[in-house]
Every structure is written in structure tokens, then in C-alpha cells.
Motif scaffolding. Structure first.
Motif, mmCIF file in Angstrom:
data_model
loop_
_atom_site.group_PDB
_atom_site.id
_atom_site.type_symbol
_atom_site.label_atom_id
_atom_site.label_comp_id
_atom_site.label_asym_id
_atom_site.label_seq_id
_atom_site.Cartn_x
_atom_site.Cartn_y
_atom_site.Cartn_z
ATOM 1 N N TRP A 156 0.932 -1.271 -0.153
ATOM 2 C CA TRP A 156 -0.123 0.082 0.056
ATOM 3 C C TRP A 156 0.815 1.270 -0.027
ATOM 4 N N SER B 128 1.156 1.846 -3.667
ATOM 5 C CA SER B 128 -0.215 2.064 -4.369
ATOM 6 C C SER B 128 -0.931 3.346 -3.693
ATOM 7 N N MET C 144 -2.649 5.968 -6.358
ATOM 8 C CA MET C 144 -3.992 6.606 -6.484
ATOM 9 C C MET C 144 -4.234 7.960 -6.072
ATOM 10 N N ALA D 224 -3.134 9.788 -9.527
ATOM 11 C CA ALA D 224 -4.416 9.527 -10.532
ATOM 12 C C ALA D 224 -5.303 10.792 -10.064
ATOM 13 N N VAL D 225 -5.879 10.790 -8.696
ATOM 14 C CA VAL D 225 -7.176 11.931 -8.414
ATOM 15 C C VAL D 225 -6.412 13.284 -8.513
ATOM 16 N N ALA E 132 0.557 9.135 0.213
ATOM 17 C CA ALA E 132 -0.485 9.693 -0.512
ATOM 18 C C ALA E 132 -0.261 11.125 -0.660
ATOM 19 N N LEU F 93 -11.457 6.312 -10.212
ATOM 20 C CA LEU F 93 -10.250 6.090 -10.423
ATOM 21 C C LEU F 93 -9.580 5.298 -8.938
ATOM 22 N N VAL F 94 -9.997 5.629 -7.794
ATOM 23 C CA VAL F 94 -9.556 4.546 -6.743
ATOM 24 C C VAL F 94 -9.921 3.327 -7.042
ATOM 25 N N LEU G 147 -8.285 1.506 -9.811
ATOM 26 C CA LEU G 147 -6.900 1.201 -9.324
ATOM 27 C C LEU G 147 -6.649 -0.037 -8.338
ATOM 28 N N LEU G 148 -7.807 0.037 -7.317
ATOM 29 C CA LEU G 148 -7.816 -1.118 -6.629
ATOM 30 C C LEU G 148 -8.139 -2.483 -7.066
ATOM 31 N N THR H 184 -4.395 -3.314 -9.218
ATOM 32 C CA THR H 184 -3.530 -3.524 -8.192
ATOM 33 C C THR H 184 -3.602 -4.472 -7.407
ATOM 34 N N ALA I 163 -0.136 2.069 -14.365
ATOM 35 C CA ALA I 163 -0.912 1.329 -13.283
ATOM 36 C C ALA I 163 -1.212 0.150 -13.777
#
Length: 488
Positions: free
Chosen positions: A62, A65, A69, A72-73, A119, A220-221, A224-225, A228, A420
Motif C-alpha cells: 500500500w 499504491s 492513487m 491519479a486523482v 499519498a 479512479l480509486v 486502481l484497486l 493493483t 498502473a
């Protein structure tokens, strides 16, 4: 220029007190490289994260990741905010997030603070497309060609030097020093941006589309979850199925919402123009093509000779071999800019796809000497220099000046999504066939070659997308609009 956009006249580059174009380019590119370091700098530390943070290997991922994430946002959101309130302001805010996130990571001793810090670092990724947009406003057409090419290349440059730099820091100092170094570099860049980069002259006032931003963040989140975590959680597991359904439902609602809103976060009608469609698809494919260089190349060089292909190099040496590509991008960016002026962004993007495809042919056949990987990295980064310089030119040929930040942000987002998806696909391929050597598990030569073949096809898709871009209006840099000297 669209209605609602405002431009504050300037007297041109010769005006007393006006920033020198070279200084603007250098400062923005330095900020771009600093931000781009974040993606690759964590890779040498990943194997040690479970012990350092007292967590499992699965949960430690994480840390990687979270940045992906957040980036991306933040990328499309920061682009839209830059168009509204000023690009320099948003760049400074982005660098502030990078500084804060780096300090939080340096002070972390457990998983949650590290994820929060990573993040926050990811929120800075909008700096690069915003820097490109600043150059469109501040530089003349000739200056803009070189500036945009170098600024676009900073993503690849930072990614290429991030791993060897962090490996070197880890070899001589604490892992916390790695994050403190990034905080220091970001602080210097923030001061330089404040001093050198002028406030934005172009604005597109309006209300920020908060609902649209939240909807896009959910899409997006969740996406991506899926890509990934699908392999870890199971592609047919209830969480992955629920997330996939959430992506479809929210994306359908978000599309309808954005089409009906005057001040939309993403102007989908502009995004549907042929030039934008093919430029964004090319960015997706180019992003996909970048991943194996940072994952598979080091694994082949780090693996012991008992695997049948490994060179047994340590991480620092392997990182330096790949880092040669970053230097190549820096040196070739001005040449790529000149090529775009002479032959056009469309042709430049075709050249990029071909070069990246060739770069993956090398390790498919030759892999028993370090210089083969150095050659492959040089060829790949040469392709990225041409491709990353061409994409913003194509985007800016299709949008008015007041929407440059948002449009470049979406294009950068597509490249990040490609990265990703590539990470998920390549990881699955490499995990599909493994062997044990020296007490560790490594992918087989066959799985490595398969990953290169898949990526080679993605690079050829870049060529197809570039070929499909309409010829009209993208012949050269002049298509993106005049610089300040011509407008004054």
C-alpha cells in the motif's frame, strides 16, 4: 479562447523585470524531476518495508499504491484548479504537499503514517502538466518547443534516476534520509518557483466542480484497486466484483453529470475530439510501455547466475545502468523539440513508439551483459523523449489556452493509468512462472520474455494511435498557439 477566460496583457519577454525564459524552463523542470522521483524512489526500500513498519509484505505494498492513487486523482483536479486560480499557485501547493508528505514518511515508524505520507507525495504529481501549461503562457513559440519537451521528459528522467539515487542513499545513510532529501529538494524548488515563475496571465474563472471531482476520485480509486489488488484478492472475489461494478455505475453517472455541467471538471466534448481521443489513447499505451524497464530490467540484473539469465548485480549498480536512460532523455529533449518543430508532433509520436518497441527487442534476445540493458534503457528513454514531448503538443493543438491545464492533466492521468495497468499485467505475467534460486523466488526467463513481448505490442499501439491523429492542425509547434512575444 473560450468565453470566460481572461488574459492580463504583458509587454513581452523584453519587458523590464520579466523572467528569463531559460530560468523559467530550468526551475519548472527541476520541480518536475523532484516530483517524478517519488514514484521510483520507493522501489529499493520495498523489500525492507515489512520489517521497518512491522507489517506484512502484502500490506506494505500500500506504500506504493497510495502514491499512485493520490496522483491519479490529483492530476486532473490540479489541472482544472490551475486554469481557474493560477497555475503557479497550484504548483506551489503541490510542492507543499510533497514537502509535508516527505516529512511524514521520514518520521513514520508504522504503516498508516507512511501510507498517509506517500499519498501526500502523490498529490504533487500535477506539477508536470501544470508546468507545461505555464510554458504555453510564458514562452515564445520557439522557446516553448524546447521547454515543453524537457518538461515532459522530467517524468522519465525522475523515474530513471529515482531508483539509483535512493539505492545510493540507502547504501550510505538511513532510509529516513531518503525522504528528508526529497523534502529539501522540494523546498528549494518551491522557493525557486516563487521567485522565478510569474503569476498566471490566463484564467478561466468559474465554480470548481466538486461533485465531478469526487465522482472521478471514486472511479479512479476503485479502478486502481481492481488492477493493483485483483491478483492478491482474487479476480472473481466479491470485493473485486463490487469495485468493478462501482466503476461502471459511477462512471456512467459521472459522464452524464459532466456533459450537463457548464463548469465541468473535464470537458468531455473537447475530450471527444479526434486529436484528444488518439492523444489520450497514445498516452495510455506509452504509460503501459514504461513499467517493465523499472521492474523487469532490475530483476534480470539482480538475479543470480543460477537462474540461467541473471547477472548478480547489486541494486545500486543495476540502478545506475538504468539511470543512463534518464541522462539520455535530458540530453535528447532539445533534439526532440527541434524534431517536433520540423516534422510535427504526430510523426514524433510515431518515432517514439518505434524506439520503445525496439528497446524491448534487446532483452528479448540479449541479456547476458549489463551493457545490453544500458542500451535498451537508452533506446527506450530516447523514445520517451520524443513521445512525451509530442503528447502535450497534440493536446494543446486541440484546446484553447484557458483549458490547457485541465487537458494536460487528463493526458497525464491517462499515462499514469497505463502505468498502473501495466504494473498489474506485468506482475501477473512474471508471477505466472517462477523458480527458486539462492533462497529467493525469481521469474523464469520465459515469463520475463513474455512481459517484454506484451509491452512491445503496447509500444506499437502508440504508433497506431499517432497515425490515427488527424493531420490538420498538428504539423508543428505553431499549432498550439503563440507565445507572449507574438501575442504582445
Amino acid at each position: 479562447m473560450t468565453s470566460g477566460s481572461t488574459t492580463t496583457p504583458r509587454s513581452g519577454d523584453a519587458a523590464p523585470g520579466a523572467p528569463r525564459p531559460a530560468a523559467v524552463i530550468i526551475v519548472l523542470c527541476a520541480a518536475g524531476i523532484c516530483v517524478a522521483l517519488v514514484q521510483a524512489m520507493i522501489f529499493p526500500l520495498v523489500p525492507s518495508l515489512p520489517g521497518l513498519l512491522d507489517t506484512s509484505a502484502a500490506d506494505a505494498t500500500w506504500v506504493v499504491s497510495a502514491t499512485l492513487m493520490a496522483a491519479a486523482v490529483a492530476t486532473p483536479v490540479s489541472g482544472r484548479l490551475g486554469d481557474m486560480v493560477g497555475k503557479r499557485r497550484v504548483i506551489l501547493a503541490s510542492l507543499g504537499f510533497l514537502i509535508l508528505g516527505s516529512l511524514v514518511c521520514a518520521a513514520s515508524s508504522s504503516l498508516l503514517p507512511m501510507i498517509v505520507g506517500r499519498a501526500l507525495q502523490g498529490l504533487a504529481m500535477g506539477t508536470i502538466p501544470l508546468g507545461i501549461s505555464v510554458m504555453r503562457e510564458e514562452l515564445t513559440t520557439r522557446q516553448m518547443a524546447t521547454g515543453i519537451a524537457v518538461m515532459s521528459a522530467t517524468m522519465g528522467i525522475g523515474g530513471s534516476i529515482g531508483m539509483p539515487l535512493s539505492a545510493l542513499v540507502l547504501a550510505v545513510a538511513s532510509w529516513r534520509a531518503m525522504f528528508l532529501l526529497v523534502a529539501l529538494l522540494a523546498s528549494v524548488c518551491a522557493v525557486a518557483v516563487l521567485v522565478v515563475v510569474p503569476p498566471s496571465r490566463v484564467a478561466r474563472p468559474g465554480r470548481f466542480d466538486l461533485v465531478g471531482a469526487l465522482g472521478l476520485a471514486v472511479v479512479l480509486v476503485a479502478f486502481l484497486l481492481v488492477v493493483t489488488r485483483g491478483q492478491e484478492w482474487g479476480w472473481a472475489s466479491p470485493p473485486i466484483a463490487a469495485l468493478a461494478l462501482l466503476v461502471v455505475v459511477v462512471l456512467a453517472w459521472w459522464t452524464r453529470f459532466e456533459l450537463r455541467r457548464r463548469d465541468a471538471l473535464v470537458d468531455l466534448r473537447v475530450a471527444a475530439r479526434p486529436t484528444m481521443v488518439w492523444a489520450n489513447l497514445a498516452a495510455l499505451a506509452l504509460g503501459f510501455s514504461m513499467y517493465p524497464q523499472g521492474l523487469a530490467f532490475p530483476q534480470m540484473m539482480n538475479a543470480p547466475a543460477s537462474t540461467g539469465y541473471g547477472l548478480g548485480l547489486d541494486m545500486v549498480i543495476a540502478g545506475l545502468v538504468i539511470g543512463i536512460g534518464g541522462l539520455t532523455m535530458l540530453l535528447l529533449a532539445p533534439l526532440a523539440a527541434r524534431f517536433i518543430v520540423v516534422r510535427g508532433a504526430r510523426v514524433s509520436l510515431m518515432v517514439a513508439g518505434v524506439l520503445v518497441a525496439v528497446s524491448y527487442l534487446v532483452p528479448l534476445v540479449w541479456y547476458d551483459e549489463p551493457w545490453y540493458f544500458a542500451l535498451a534503457s537508452i533506446v527506450m528513454c530516447a523514445g520517451l523523449a520524443f513521445g512525451m514531448g509530442a503528447l502535450p503538443q497534440l493536446v494543446m493543438s486541440a484546446v484553447p489556452v484557458g483549458e490547457t491545464g485541465a487537458a494536460n492533466g487528463v493526458n497525464a492521468l491517462m499515462r499514469s493509468l497505463g502505468l498502473a495497468v501495466s504494473g498489474a499485467v506485468v506482475s501477473i505475467v512474471l508471477a505466472s512462472s517462477t523458480l527458486d534460486a539462492g533462497g529467493a523466488t525469481y521469474p523464469t526467463l520465459g515469463s520475463l520474455r513474455l512481459s517484454y513481448a506484451v509491452t512491445l505490442l503496447a509500444a506499437l499501439l502508440v504508433v497506431v494511435c499517432a497515425w490515427r491523429v488527424p493531420r490538420a492542425g498538428v504539423a508543428g509547434v505553431g499549432a498550439v498557439g503563440a507565445g507572449p512575444a507574438e501575442r504582445s
